[in-house]
Design an enzyme around this catalytic site. Structure first.
Site, mmCIF file in Angstrom:
data_model
loop_
_atom_site.group_PDB
_atom_site.id
_atom_site.type_symbol
_atom_site.label_atom_id
_atom_site.label_comp_id
_atom_site.label_asym_id
_atom_site.label_seq_id
_atom_site.Cartn_x
_atom_site.Cartn_y
_atom_site.Cartn_z
ATOM 1 N N TRP B 338 -22.111 9.259 -14.463
ATOM 2 C CA TRP B 338 -21.776 7.945 -13.909
ATOM 3 C C TRP B 338 -20.688 8.044 -12.856
ATOM 4 C CZ3 TRP B 338 -17.878 4.203 -16.502
ATOM 5 C CH2 TRP B 338 -16.823 4.915 -17.082
ATOM 6 N N ASP B 339 -19.989 9.177 -12.825
ATOM 7 C CA ASP B 339 -18.965 9.410 -11.807
ATOM 8 C C ASP B 339 -19.469 9.011 -10.420
ATOM 9 O OD1 ASP B 339 -18.629 10.998 -14.137
ATOM 10 O OD2 ASP B 339 -17.192 12.268 -13.107
ATOM 11 N N GLU B 480 -14.083 8.440 -24.378
ATOM 12 C CA GLU B 480 -14.855 9.434 -25.145
ATOM 13 C C GLU B 480 -14.099 10.016 -26.341
ATOM 14 O OE1 GLU B 480 -15.827 11.952 -21.832
ATOM 15 O OE2 GLU B 480 -17.860 11.142 -21.706
ATOM 16 N N LYS B 592 -9.032 8.262 -24.245
ATOM 17 C CA LYS B 592 -9.121 9.325 -23.243
ATOM 18 C C LYS B 592 -8.998 8.723 -21.850
ATOM 19 C CE LYS B 592 -12.260 13.017 -21.728
ATOM 20 N NZ LYS B 592 -13.621 13.565 -21.893
ATOM 21 N N GLN B 593 -9.551 7.519 -21.666
ATOM 22 C CA GLN B 593 -9.569 6.896 -20.346
ATOM 23 C C GLN B 593 -9.762 5.399 -20.545
ATOM 24 O OE1 GLN B 593 -13.102 9.180 -20.752
ATOM 25 N NE2 GLN B 593 -13.710 8.359 -18.773
#
Lengths: 986, 986
Positions: B338-339, B480, B592-593
């Site tokens: 998806w980046d 994640e 994580k993000q």
């Protein structure tokens, strides 16, 4: 590709496999077949010039490196083979131009792979190429390669590029990292290092050209150092390129590239290296050879299988062992299985015990890996890895991962459950000890293995209080079609047997070496408690045999599985697991390989329970038809062959035996591209010795109860047993009767000291071929030659007489002419014309030869030799030998003719006689050369043959035996003279 | 290795990164940083001469091949870089001998990587080496490489070997199989094929030597074709080697090696190829550049990140997309995440929409892979792969397998659970369509993707009858660290949003393109029933937001997890997952993000629920402190920067921005050796435009609400919106006030047609630098030179006068002397002495120069330019330029001096002016050259610059503008003259 069929282009002789066609679609299969090696490394039989789709590989024992999924693998090392010949700009390759003639030969008597090709280049130049290679077993860091080129119809520019390819790969993987290289005087070297295991390798190579003035250059593309020799070649003149390579790794020396360079400069020439190779192999075969008569395919196939084991056996290294696919292929990644101890080891125990000791010491050196595995799995002691590599840690992959992103990952359970390996190793140790009496090794290494694995069993078995018995649950037995079973009889009985031996060894150690016993008791926490537990397990482990019928159930519940009739699936070309699926095979009574029968075979050696005739019969009848013997495990056929032989099923035994014997030579299973089936090769030896030879070990040594296959007339071998060699010379019934040697199938055996064994095959008694020079030996063509030369000399006005002619004995046509014309200034074309003219005179005159031209004694000796079964060859420098033999009327007596077309190098080079011996299918040291010329005697000696010189001592005095002529000479007399000599002259 | 620290040897200029030291221990990190490419391929910045431990790699879009565990990977292609210089037998390598001077520069304005080294060989010879390379973005199958060598203190034998290395590896893996190669006239070629995917590649290369008589040879080691040029080099004479490589794969042409060979022979010379490269890059930057003033590090870092995206974007291929690590490293095996759609795509949508379309079309071409995945998982429609490659099938590995044989296999769940990817793609499609109005693509491709993935969602959601709501259970959200969660708000809201858009698109399609709508209805089994179901899901999907506080729970139960204070773990250099373990992170409130914040960011674009100021504030306060923003995902910092900027947290925003901007340039996370962080680079653009620029899209186009970081004085960029270009020139408050331009932080924007945008930076309005020749332009040093030459000529008795002197304008010292002495027989040492003597006279005389020596009009123009913010450089062939500038008193007005020491090639080569532009940090086409000599005008034109000629038309008539002198010339007047021209002359 014909995966199944026989390799119909193969010709089998006693020692030699000949491939008569180039098969571009079977490259990988044939690379495996033509593998050579020396116990340090193995090199697949890839072609020097390289082809797409080939899998060139050189594996060195112990050079492992990490790889995904399977943890570690034997690393493909830099390739020493590249040798590219370019003719007027056309690169020699068999898939271009035209192949006019092709043969590739593997001579297992001397570990030599050769190839002779007559090739027409795309531009139309015709050339003979002869390639040779060997991995020296006399000096295992040395590799030899030779290429001889002879333009036939052109003069032109030829380049020979000899390289080391530093980019070898395990298909898809590259293990080599560090890279350094440079050139030296006439040489190149390369240094690389494995990515993770940090093993350094060094190779050095040089290139020597003879027969032409060559200009030598070095190209140094990174990773691909190359020596290039360029020369102008002349029609019908042979140029020889000899490439010698040295190779070391950091497993042996600290600076391998330096060791390789230093060694290279002190080596003798190629010819000497090859001679040393031949001598070293002769010594090995003295111990390990098996002679089979009456069945040349079997005779060669057995030797071939033994050869493949011998080249994979570590000579000087006891920290490595023989992988399942030996050092010949990528299959199983160089991992080591029970294949080695159970299938391969007996051959070494009984013919090369020091190699057997090395192989078992590998298990001693990896004992800590086995301990780590036991500890990780929650057990005590040492639990050997199902697949083992450098450290002994478990390296069986956990998963078979599909390439299809939606495919199922298949869990592989062998690492967790196929635990019988620890007992297999104990089994091998016991019989090594029994055969060798090697108490020292048992004290220092063997005992610790057997005892610490016994400790593991003590922690692995489970006591079932309900039945008051010990059980072993959740295993895979020998038969891998059933992946999660309880109380596999094979495993349970082997564990019981193992514990019985552990107690014996423990008691022996305490009695014999009490200090060592104490040391192990301390180290392993061993004592009477452990010993009692072992006894308890021995007494109470559950074995599933019906005491009334003798039937053994493979494991708890096996008989309840769905039954199967394998005949219903015939014809098939896939395994039953492939057909039924993993689960489908799991729930049916179908075996991948013998399991109960394997147990019976293992217990047969010592005649222990449950092995007896009745049990064998009833279980054979049950299990043999349910075993996937064709496409299941390649470990099966040899075992079935032995048991079928025991049961008197001679035809079945032979069929299974040949199935095993040809598994690689004829790619019976369609997977020999992965490498040699090592276990099958070991099984072949056991089938021949224990099955057909019927050898059983008694306290007084081995005894034979032979059951030879119907077509075998003779089976001869020797076994080493407690320091002595026992020879067996077994004849078939018919053969025995013809020899008047007694009752049906009786065998002859004798005990000989090793020193005598060493001499045995090099004494006259073992001579099996005689190679006669033609001119001056069998006939007077020397006289015809003399007359033709005389006529030429007269025409040219050159003084020449009979005395001058003496110098021409055994000398080639060109050299003879040079001796006549001396330094008179003839041009090359004039010389050519004179050679042709003389030859025309000669050919004209020999049309008049008749049998009367045979020299006295020749025909009598030829006939006597013929009757004695001695093979006869002609070894003559003449290019008219065929005509002469024909005219003399002895063509029927002669088995092979080596003439002026056969080899490049004339006498005194040994080539012509070696060629003749190859043609006869005999090793050099079983041949006599009969010669009248000094150069011929020299050539015979260089070939490692017995020599008989005819003529004055001043001419042929170097020969083993000197006679004035053949007149009145009998074979018996000749043998007697040779027997007076102890060893052949060097 | 300094994994953490700043790369203190780096110098950042507007367009140029300069590395000032050789770092043998940071090879791989710096290889990533110095990656070049052209949208077809990317080549890591490995050194030409090769070092152990380096990871050279060239990746070509779409060239994938199978690999264990991760299914497929982008293949490292044959290496075109090897270029080895050997000086008197010493191979040039920085880890031997002595480095006297070193600089490596990446000029992102023209995609050119250069390196200048002064090196003393082990034998003591000192030499200047200059290397250049570029991957042509003007012709993407062309690669250029140049090496210039200048011996400083010796004459000697130099060999330059230029190779193609056909043995590239993906560390440990080798994908290349088939191998063919040969030589051509002055050239080599190589042909290889991937093992499983059967993609052929062909490369061809030639080598051109100028400045010496070289003998050229070809070596042809298999897989390593090499061109070798050998020549005698003379002290202080530069020899130039130019290697041009062509490259094709079977993805573009059927016979790539033939295409490479044929192309090679028709290419123009290196100089022309480089010029085309510069022009092509200028055009790209016209659209994609961002100008930042006041913060040179940020200015360069932004351009650097955009450069890395531009070189990874497929120009002519819509079947590939940009991998997570672009084409710059082995990380993530070239898989696409998806980046691309969420982080990278906006940059392309708004500056290079045709590239955005290519990237989205990749998802269209892989739609069948997404359908296979859905079907395999038991769902309907299309479910995109979390990791995608050539086919769109799922290629996320299932396992992380340890090397330790007893280590645990770790199951990776992203392929099964990280399902938001399908909504991410729909999101990207929607905003592409909104920005471009590309109805055609939406009709042909976009609609089918959005609708079939909506069908997937319809089958994936579960109805919970108890609460009468739709739920999505068992997923991984954006964060994640939590691997198995239910009703992740990020996912659920995106699915809702996706279905909302699906209905809009479905309705639009039916209204606008009823035939296409019918076609898709048939193909996808789409109709009112499906539409109703979507509406029902939209209405009833569970979203975990507290309506009172606005707080959003990341997923069902998140707030019940153990809380965490990340400060307690500081300082740290590892991720929280590494510290806590997978399970430890799973059960704690650590991210994580961004997950909830990511959702808010994505909804911010269109100002939709749940995005609003209050919700942002409360969720920022909750989640930001719990997010592992330093060592979690590199996708996080840019998003935090934008939201922090929204919240007025300027310092935090800038800190996060710089953390993202320097992630590769300063290896902030210690993992840039794996390749460029593509998503972070894309996030940088979004941070600058959407965060600091505060751009929001309205129906009338983008509007800015700038929040510039404190030190930024100006932010200037352009966006493409529905067929028009919108320019934004944003000034900081202070800057704006100084300019008298209005209220605080106000911005200027204007809409320009694309044609004007194209001209824009090549019109005078965008000129940002002026490069003055010295002699004859700013001063009369021509007079001083003339006098010095006159004195020398007189001493030598050579006729020479003012008229003769005219020919010396703009000509180097040596060439001037040659013009004077003509063919008189001087030796080299005599010539050297004369040059020195003349120079001594000249240097003596220029000590007397004063500001009065400035020519009329010079000082006024310099001052006017200065005030207008135009940069000024001197571009003079003189080796005394520094002294002259000093004496003239204009050193403060001059930003850079390019003099006789700066480059090797004199005018009319463009080098000197290109060097000057580099020094100014400007692209060539934003510079004017002012010259009085014909060679100077020619040089300026060759550099792609505007040119002003001073003097007679017959001398400088080639210039864009011709003036008699600078007397009375103003900047405004000059601009006006230039504006009359439409495009620069070629």
């Amino acid at each position: 590709m014909d995966k199944q069929g026989n390799y119909r282009d193969f010709i089998y002789q006693d020692w030699i496999l000949t491939e008569t066609q180039f098969h571009p679609n079977q490259l990988q299969s044939r690379e495996t077949i033509f593998t050579i090696g020396n116990g340090y490394l193995g090199t697949r039989g890839s072609f020097e010039e390289g082809y797409m789709g080939a899998l060139p590989a050189t594996f060195i024992h112990g050079v492992y490196d990490e790889v995904p999924v399977v943890y570690t693998e034997l690393v493909n090392c830099p390739d020493w083979l590249p040798l590219v010949v370019t003719i007027n700009g056309d690169r020699f390759r068999l898939d271009r131009g035209e192949i006019l003639n092709y043969s590739r030969q593997l001579d297992v008597s001397q570990g030599l792979l050769t190839r002779s090709v007559r090739w027409r280049s795309p531009q139309g130049s015709t050339i003979d190429l002869h390639f040779e290679r060997f991995a020296s077993i006399a000096d295992r860091h040395v590799l030899g390669q030779r290429c001889q080129v002879t333009p036939l119809d052109f003069d032109g520019l030829i380049e020979i590029q000899a390289s080391i390819n530093g980019y070898p790969e395990n298909p898809g993987f590259n293990h080599w990292e560090y890279l350094e290289q440079d050139k030296t005087d006439r040489g190149i070297w390369l240094h690389r290092r494995t990515r993770n295991s940090r093993i350094d390798i060094g190779l050095a190579a040089n290139l020597t050209i003879s027969g032409a003035e060559a200009s030598l250059q070095v190209y140094s593309a990174p990773g691909y150092p190359t020596l290039s020799a360029t020369f102008m070649a002349t029609a019908n003149q042979t140029v020889t390129a000899e490439k010698v390579v040295t190779i070391f790794t950091s497993r042996e020396v600290s600076a391998p590239e330096q060791a390789a360079r230093e060694k290279l400069v002190v080596l003798p020439n190629y010819e000497t290296l090859l001679l040393e190779q031949q001598q070293a192999w002769a010594k090995i075969w003295q111990k390990s050879d098996i002679i089979i008569e009456g069945d040349v395919t079997a005779a060669f196939a057995v030797r071939y299988n033994l050869f493949q084991l011998l080249i994979a056996a570590p000579l000087d290294d006891d920290k490595v062992s023989i992988p399942a696919k030996t050092l010949s292929g990528f299959g199983y990644h160089g991992h080591i299985f029970w294949d080695t101890e159970i299938f391969i080891l007996p051959f070494f125990i009984y013919t090369q015990p020091e190699l057997a000791r090395n192989l078992l010491s590998y298990r001693y050196h990896t004992l800590n890996g086995a301990r780590r595995k036991a500890a990780h799995d929650g057990y005590k002691g040492a639990m050997y890895a199902w697949e083992s590599a450098d450290t002994g840690d478990e390296v069986t992959p956990r998963w078979a991962l599909p390439n299809d992103p939606y495919g199922e990952d298949v869990r592989i359970w062998c690492r967790d459950r196929e635990i019988h390996i620890s007992a297999d190793i104990a089994y091998a140790i016991w019989f090594y000890w029994q055969a060798t009496g090697d108490d020292e090794w048992m004290r220092d290494c063997g005992a610790e293995i057997v005892l610490d694995t016994a400790i593991f069993w003590g922690s692995r078995v489970e006591f079932n209080p309900k039945y008051e018995r010990y059980e072993i649950r959740g295993v895979i037995g020998a038969d891998e079609y059933h992946e999660f079973v309880h109380n596999n009889t094979f495993t349970n009985r082997l564990v019981q047997w193992h514990l019985e031996r552990a107690i014996k060894i423990y008691d022996w150690l305490k009695a014999t070496f009490p200090e060592k016993a104490q040391e192990l008791e301390d180290k392993l926490h061993l004592g009477t408690k452990q010993r009692s537990r072992w006894q308890d397990i021995i007494a109470n482990i559950w074995l599933l045999q019906d005491s009334a019928t003798g039937t053994i159930e493979q494991y708890e519940g096996f008989f309840k599985l769905e039954d199967i009739d394998l005949n219903e699936y015939e014809p098939r070309t896939r395994s039953m697991q492939a057909i039924l699926g993993i689960e489908g095979a799991n729930k049916r009574q179908v075996l991948k390989q013998p399991d109960v029968l394997m147990l019976l075979y293992l217990m047969r050696q010592s005649g222990e329970s449950p092995y007896d005739a009745k049990t064998l019969q009833v279980n054979w009848d049950y299990y043999a038809p349910r075993t996937d013997i064709t496409y299941g495990s390649s470990l099966g056929p040899a075992i079935h062959a032995i048991l079928a032989s025991d049961l008197g099923k001679s035809a079945a035994a032979y069929e299974r035996f040949m199935q095993a014997a040809m598994v690689d030579l004829e790619d019976v299973r369609g997977n020999n591209n992965d490498g040699i089936h090592g276990a099958s090769a070991g099984g072949i030896w056991q089938t021949v010795i224990f099955g057909f030879g019927g050898i059983q070990m008694t306290e007084n040594g081995p005894v034979a109860h032979p059951q030879l296959p119907p077509n075998w007339t003779r089976l001869k071998f020797q076994l080493h047993w407690r320091g002595k060699w026992h020879e067996f010379d077994l004849r078939s019934q018919m053969e025995a009767e013809e020899q008047g040697a007694g009752s049906r199938g009786e065998s002859f055996s004798s005990v000989v000291p090793e020193s005598q064994l060493h001499n045995k095959v090099t004494t006259a008694a073992e001579i099996r071929g005689v190679i006669f020079d033609l001119d001056g030996v069998l006939t007077d063509t020397a006289e015809y030659h003399y007359r033709a030369w005389q006529r030429l000399a007269d025409e040219e006005g050159i003084p020449f007489n009979r005395e001058d002619n003496e110098a021409l004995r055994g000398v080639s046509r060109r050299e003879s002419l040079m001796l006549i014309v001396k330094n008179r200034p003839y041009t090359e074309s004039q010389l050519q014309e004179m050679m042709e003219r003389k030859n025309n005179y000669y050919v004209e005159s020999i049309q008049n030869i008749t049998p009367k031209d045979l020299l006295p004694g020749a025909i009598a000796l030829l006939e006597e030799l013929r009757q004695a079964g001695i093979k006869i060859a002609i070894g003559s420098a003449s290019k008219n030998a065929h005509t002469v033999v024909e005219k003399l009327g002895i063509a029927d007596q002669v088995d092979a003719i080596a003439d002026g077309y056969s080899v490049q190098k004339p006498k005194p080079a040994p080539d012509l006689f070696l060629f003749a011996a190859h043609e006869l299918g005999l090793p050099a040291n079983q041949c006599i050369v009969v010669e009248d010329a000094a150069a011929g005697i020299e050539a015979g000696l260089a070939a490692g043959m017995w020599t008989v010189g005819l003529g004055p001592v001043e001419r042929v005095g170097a020969a083993h035996v000197v006679l004035p002529s053949l007149a009145g000479i009998t074979w018996a007399e000749l043998k007697a003279k040779l027997n007076n000599l102890v060893t052949p002259k060097q």
